[in-house]
Structures are given as structure tokens and as C-alpha cells.
Design a protein around this motif. Structure first.
Motif, short mmCIF file in Angstrom:
data_model
loop_
_atom_site.label_atom_id
_atom_site.label_comp_id
_atom_site.label_asym_id
_atom_site.label_seq_id
_atom_site.Cartn_x
_atom_site.Cartn_y
_atom_site.Cartn_z
N GLU A 269 9.04 -2.46 11.22
CA GLU A 269 7.79 -2.28 10.48
C GLU A 269 6.61 -2.57 11.42
O GLU A 269 6.57 -3.57 12.13
CB GLU A 269 7.73 -3.21 9.28
CG GLU A 269 6.50 -2.97 8.39
CD GLU A 269 6.53 -3.83 7.13
OE1 GLU A 269 5.75 -3.54 6.21
OE2 GLU A 269 7.32 -4.80 7.09
N ASP B 152 7.89 1.87 8.55
CA ASP B 152 9.12 1.31 9.12
C ASP B 152 10.12 2.43 9.31
O ASP B 152 9.79 3.61 9.17
CB ASP B 152 9.66 0.17 8.26
CG ASP B 152 10.03 0.60 6.85
OD1 ASP B 152 10.28 1.80 6.64
OD2 ASP B 152 10.07 -0.26 5.94
N SER C 205 7.29 3.04 3.85
CA SER C 205 8.18 1.90 4.14
C SER C 205 8.92 1.52 2.87
O SER C 205 8.52 1.88 1.75
CB SER C 205 7.38 0.71 4.66
OG SER C 205 6.40 0.31 3.71
N ARG D 230 1.15 0.70 7.06
CA ARG D 230 2.39 0.09 7.55
C ARG D 230 3.54 1.07 7.38
O ARG D 230 3.73 1.65 6.32
CB ARG D 230 2.70 -1.19 6.78
CG ARG D 230 1.64 -2.27 6.90
CD ARG D 230 1.65 -2.95 8.24
NE ARG D 230 2.85 -3.76 8.45
CZ ARG D 230 3.12 -4.39 9.58
NH1 ARG D 230 2.28 -4.31 10.62
NH2 ARG D 230 4.21 -5.12 9.70
N ASN E 268 3.67 2.02 -1.36
CA ASN E 268 4.01 2.35 0.03
C ASN E 268 4.17 3.85 0.25
O ASN E 268 5.00 4.30 1.04
CB ASN E 268 5.29 1.63 0.48
CG ASN E 268 5.17 0.13 0.38
OD1 ASN E 268 4.08 -0.44 0.27
ND2 ASN E 268 6.31 -0.57 0.41
#
Length: 232
Positions: free
Chosen positions: A179, A214, A170, A212, A112
Motif C-alpha cells: 500500500e 495496493d 485498495s 492510496r 476505496n
């Protein structure tokens, strides 16, 4: 009187015999006649002897003399042709979008994470101050920097050199909220004071499927080495 004639006849015959013997000594061996002293063939061994049937002919002195080595080419002396970076000129400036190239690439480890690589494409050295001000998608604020990643000195890039920063996209354990997937990224550069952006920003492309993010999104400070950038 008859005895005197006999003696003269014998003397004449002996003289003829001596003359014939002298002519025989100078006669050619091919039967063509008398050969002059200036063109007589040598009777000693010839200059080059024929090789014997049991061995090879000896090498001539010329063939045994080693040839001089050729001078090495410029590429062989240096081990190949190397690309030369332009020498920096003038006072270093602040790195920004118009004099750099920025690449964003997802990292497999740490998970990530996104790696930012900024390469100086200008003719002067430039300083990467602070940390990258990144903006994903339509976000209104930039994520904070990881304070423990602050380097001891300002990152300076000579022409052709690269600096690095990583982005924690994230939480790996999924503990964070908000997210979502983003498909665009803008990177802005801080000035010496660190409170403002200078010059133009960069817009490196993201993977086609997006990334992705968040609310745990954070960035490292700019680093001189790749290894330092991926420690957080």
C-alpha cells in the motif's frame, strides 16, 4: 262701418296670437332666441346615463370583449431553453484522449474506489473498447480488469455523452500488501482488438493529497451507465 272695423281688428289680433305661439314653441330654453330645426337638441334620454348612487356603471361592450391570447414564446413552448448536442456525423471512431475529456473522482461508496468519467467532446460517435488502461504514479504495468464487469455490447458515446469505469484502489479490510500513495494518473484507451492502446492518453488530476493504492488494484470494463460502473 264701425262693425266692419271691429271684425278686422279681432282677426288681426287672433293672427298675431297664433304667430306668437308658434315662436314660443321654437324658442331656446337658454333664453338666446329662436333655434333652427337643424340644430334642435334631442328631447329624449341621453346616450349615456349617469350611474345611480347605489351601484357602479355598467361596463362598455368594448371592455367586456376578451383580448386574444398572445402566442407562446419558443422557450415557454419547450419549457425553457435547452442546450443542443451536435448531431454525430460519419462513421464512429475509437474514443481516445484527443476527442474526449476524462475526470477522476473518489467515491464514498464503494469505499476505496475511484470513478472515471469519459465524455465525448468530438463531432463523431466513438467506441470505448474493453477497459481503461490506467497507470498510477511510476507503475510499469496496468492493473487487470474485473471480468464479471464485462458488458454485453461495446460502449458507444455520441457527441456530448459519457461512459464510466471504476477503479478498486485498495482492499477495504487492509488484507493486501504494497500500500502506498500516488499523486498522478494516466488513462489510455484500447483499440478494437483490445491488445494495444490507441491515440493519446488522458491525464486527469487526482486529489491534492493523492490516493492510496495496493496490490489489489483492479478496474471495471467501460460501462454505458454510472450505476453499472459502481457495482464492483
Amino acid at each position: 262701418m264701425s262693425g266692419l272695423r271691429t271684425s278686422r281688428t279681432r282677426l288681426a289680433g287672433a293672427a298675431a296670437t297664433v304667430a306668437l305661439a308658434a315662436l314660443a314653441l321654437t324658442a331656446c330654453d337658454d333664453g338666446t332666441g329662436v333655434e333652427s330645426e337643424g340644430t334642435r337638441k334631442p328631447t329624449g334620454p341621453t346616450a349615456t346615463a349617469s350611474p345611480s348612487s347605489g351601484g357602479s356603471s355598467p361596463a362598455s361592450p368594448a371592455s367586456e370583449t376578451p383580448s386574444a391570447p398572445s402566442a407562446p414564446s419558443a422557450s415557454s413552448a419547450t419549457g425553457g431553453t435547452a442546450s443542443k448536442r451536435p448531431a454525430p456525423s460519419g462513421t464512429p471512431v475509437t474514443c481516445e484522449g484527443s476527442t474526449t475529456r476524462t475526470v477522476a473522482a473518489p467515491l464514498s461508496r464503494p469505499v476505496n474506489h475511484l470513478l472515471l468519467t469519459v465524455t465525448n467532446t468530438g463531432g463523431k460517435s466513438c467506441h470505448l473498447y474493453g477497459y481503461p488502461a490506467v497507470r498510477f504514479g511510476e507503475a510499469q504495468a496496468v492493473p487487470p480488469a474485473i471480468e464479471d464487469s464485462r458488458p454485453q455490447a461495446v460502449v458507444t458515446l455520441g457527441p456530448g455523452e459519457s461512459g464510466y469505469a471504476s477503479v478498486n484502489l485498495s482492499a477495504a479490510d487492509g488484507s493486501s500488501t504494497d500500500e502506498h500513495t500516488v499523486h498522478s494518473l494516466a488513462v489510455y484507451f484500447h483499440g478494437r482488438s483490445g491488445g494495444e492502446s490507441v491515440g493519446t492518453g488522458a491525464h486527469p488530476p487526482l486529489p491534492s493529497q493523492g490516493v492510496r493504492v495496493d496490490d489489489s488494484l483492479a478496474v471495471t470494463y467501460w460501462q454505458q451507465s454510472l450505476d453499472d460502473a459502481v457495482r464492483w
